[in-house]
Each structure stands twice: as structure tokens, then as C-alpha cells.
Design a protein around this motif. Structure first.
Motif, PDB file in Angstrom:
ATOM      1  N   ARG A 127       0.836  -1.203   0.000  1.00 20.44           N
ATOM      2  CA  ARG A 127       0.000   0.000   0.000  1.00 20.44           C
ATOM      3  C   ARG A 127       0.871   1.253   0.000  1.00 20.44           C
ATOM      4  N   ARG A 128       0.477   2.218  -0.784  1.00 20.77           N
ATOM      5  CA  ARG A 128       1.107   3.528  -0.749  1.00 20.77           C
ATOM      6  C   ARG A 128      -0.015   4.555  -0.654  1.00 20.77           C
ATOM      7  N   VAL A 129       0.253   5.643   0.059  1.00 19.48           N
ATOM      8  CA  VAL A 129      -0.786   6.668   0.182  1.00 19.48           C
ATOM      9  C   VAL A 129      -0.211   8.025  -0.211  1.00 19.48           C
ATOM     10  N   CYS A 130      -1.090   8.895  -0.672  1.00 16.94           N
ATOM     11  CA  CYS A 130      -0.636  10.240  -1.034  1.00 16.94           C
ATOM     12  C   CYS A 130      -0.471  11.041   0.246  1.00 16.94           C
ATOM     13  N   GLU A 131       0.702  11.636   0.419  1.00 12.04           N
ATOM     14  CA  GLU A 131       0.918  12.371   1.677  1.00 12.04           C
ATOM     15  C   GLU A 131       0.110  13.665   1.713  1.00 12.04           C
ATOM     16  N   LYS A 132      -0.375  14.086   0.522  1.00 11.30           N
ATOM     17  CA  LYS A 132      -1.118  15.338   0.484  1.00 11.30           C
ATOM     18  C   LYS A 132      -2.628  15.103   0.644  1.00 11.30           C
ATOM     19  N   CYS A 133      -3.213  14.206  -0.200  1.00 10.93           N
ATOM     20  CA  CYS A 133      -4.680  14.059  -0.163  1.00 10.93           C
ATOM     21  C   CYS A 133      -5.149  12.741   0.448  1.00 10.93           C
ATOM     22  N   GLY A 134      -4.216  11.841   0.778  1.00 18.77           N
ATOM     23  CA  GLY A 134      -4.611  10.591   1.446  1.00 18.77           C
ATOM     24  C   GLY A 134      -5.116   9.497   0.516  1.00 18.77           C
ATOM     25  N   ALA A 135      -5.124   9.737  -0.807  1.00 21.86           N
ATOM     26  CA  ALA A 135      -5.604   8.708  -1.748  1.00 21.86           C
ATOM     27  C   ALA A 135      -4.788   7.427  -1.566  1.00 21.86           C
ATOM     28  N   ILE A 136      -5.474   6.280  -1.745  1.00 20.43           N
ATOM     29  CA  ILE A 136      -4.826   4.994  -1.476  1.00 20.43           C
ATOM     30  C   ILE A 136      -4.485   4.269  -2.783  1.00 20.43           C
ATOM     31  N   TYR A 137      -3.256   3.771  -2.874  1.00 22.57           N
ATOM     32  CA  TYR A 137      -2.816   2.992  -4.043  1.00 22.57           C
ATOM     33  C   TYR A 137      -2.295   1.641  -3.582  1.00 22.57           C
ATOM     34  N   HIS A 138      -2.135   0.736  -4.550  1.00 24.14           N
ATOM     35  CA  HIS A 138      -1.514  -0.554  -4.282  1.00 24.14           C
ATOM     36  C   HIS A 138      -0.516  -0.736  -5.417  1.00 24.14           C
TER      37      HIS A 138
END
Ligand code: AMP
Length: 212
Positions: A127-138
Motif C-alpha cells: 500500500r502507498r498513500v498520497c501524503e497530500k490528499c490521502g488517496a490509497i494505491y496498491h
């Protein structure tokens, strides 16, 4: 009637990702206690400083801190028709407090997202997340278009401190010990449903949508 969906399930079961989709479809806000806490940590508020000690270890932040934040959030105008909770309640005390907060004219559904531990550990490690908007990626299943960059806001993608393997294991233990008793709590009330969180996102989302 006001609709409240409570997403339960271990870390990595997909509460944030599924919750975001449901929030868009149903046009009610997704309220993530973890996101609210991380925002406070980032802004270095007094409350955030206190919470960070617990979060870094994968322990639960004291009930009083989280409850105050959630209470304030659900008073906001956008919650008047309902909302989706991700990460709250996390233990029996919080569930009892939530029961007191929610008025009678509320239709509550609790969905337990389930998946095996090995699957959860793998998903969280990717999992990776955007440090600015919190969007979640894999990294494999939901990769960003440009590596390391958020598709939505261009922010930098980071790995959450508590998504490192040692902390993940502790979070799973904390889940089993403190949060899983909530399953019985809600099952007794007859409002608990189970949906697999380890299948294709669209399937999980549509199975939940059919429940309501
Ligand atoms: P999450 O983003 O839901 O995985 O939460 C990240 C961390 O925030 C957890 O490991 C806890 O330290 C803290 N946290 C989030 N929600 C709660 C809650 N309802 N009660 C206590 N701690 C929480």
C-alpha cells in the motif's frame, strides 16, 4: 432516515478503498478516524502529538481523543443524511459511545470485510498513500499512472510508518484482541453482514450496495 454504514474488518481488508467508492455512489461522506488522526499528526496539534506515540506502534489511541474528533466531525452539515465510518468504533467502549451519539432515526448497517492474515500483510506492504490528499494505491493492483506520484493531486506517494511489517503484525493482534469482539456486539443486534474484502474491488462494492 439517516444512513450510517460502519465498516469493520482488520487493517488491509479494504475499508478505506471500499468506503471511498461507496461514499461517491451514495453521496455521503466517508469518515476515517485514522485519516483524521494522521491529519492531526501532520499539523502537529497537541492531540496529534499525543496520538502519534500510539499510532507508530500500531496501538489504539485513547478512546477519549478519538471519540472527541469523531463527535465533532459527525456534527458537520454534510453528515445530516448519513455517513460511512472507517476505523471507528475500534473497541466495545467506542461502540457503546457511538450508540449513544446516534439518534433513533438512524438506519445502521455494519459490514465486516474479511480476508486472511497472509493476504492482509501482503496488501498492506504494497500500500502507498498520497501524503497530500490521502488517496490509497496498491503497487500492483491499483498503481499510480506515474510511479510515486498521486494521480489526483500530484502529491508524493509514501508508505505509512505503520504499514511496515513489524507494525502490521501488531496491528493485526490489536484488531483481534480489541476490535473483533465488536462482531459479536453487532451480530447480537442483528445488523452485521459479512463481505469478502479480498476479491475484486467492484465485487466487494456491489455486494455491499445490494445489502442496502
Ligand atoms: P487506520 O488508518 O484505521 O489503520 O488507523 C491507523 C491508526 O490510528 C491505528 O493503528 C490507531 O493507532 C489509530 N486509530 C484509528 N482509529 C482509531 C480508533 N477508533 N480508536 C483508537 N485508535 C485509532
Amino acid at each position: 432516515m439517516k444512513k450510517v454504514l460502519i465498516l469493520l474488518g482488520p487493517p488491509g481488508a479494504g475499508k478505506g478503498t471500499v468506503g471511498k467508492r461507496l461514499s461517491e455512489d451514495w453521496k455521503i461522506p466517508l469518515i476515517s478516524s485514522g485519516d483524521i488522526l494522521r491529519e492531526n499528526v501532520k499539523r502537529k496539534t497537541p492531540l496529534g502529538k499525543k496520538a502519534k506515540e500510539y499510532m507508530d506502534k500500531g496501538e489504539l489511541v485513547p478512546d477519549s481523543i478519538v471519540t472527541e474528533l469523531i463527535k465533532e466531525r459527525i456534527k458537520e452539515d454534510d453528515c445530516k443524511d448519513g455517513f460511512i465510518l472507517d476505523g471507528y468504533p475500534r473497541n466495545k467502549r467506542q461502540a457503546e459511545i457511538l450508540d449513544q451519539i446516534l439518534k433513533n432515526n438512524t438506519d445502521i448497517l455494519v459490514v465486516n470485510l474479511i480476508a486472511d492474515d497472509d493476504f492482509l500483510v501482503k496488501r498492506l506492504a504494497n500500500r502507498r498513500v498520497c501524503e497530500k490528499c490521502g488517496a490509497i494505491y496498491h503497487l500492483i493492483n491499483i498503481p499510480p499512472k506515474k510511479p510515486g506520484i498521486c494521480d489526483i493531486c500530484g502529491g508524493k506517494l509514501i508508505q505509512r510508518e505503520d504499514d511496515k511489517e513489524e507494525v502490521i503484525r501488531n496491528r493485526l493482534e490489536v484488531y483481534r484482541e480489541k476490535t473483533s469482539p465488536l462482531l459479536e456486539y453487532y451480530s447480537k443486534k442483528g445488523i452485521l453482514k459479512e463481505v469478502r474484502g479480498d476479491q475484486e474491488l467492484n465485487n466487494t462494492v456491489s455486494q455491499i450496495e445490494r445489502l442496502w
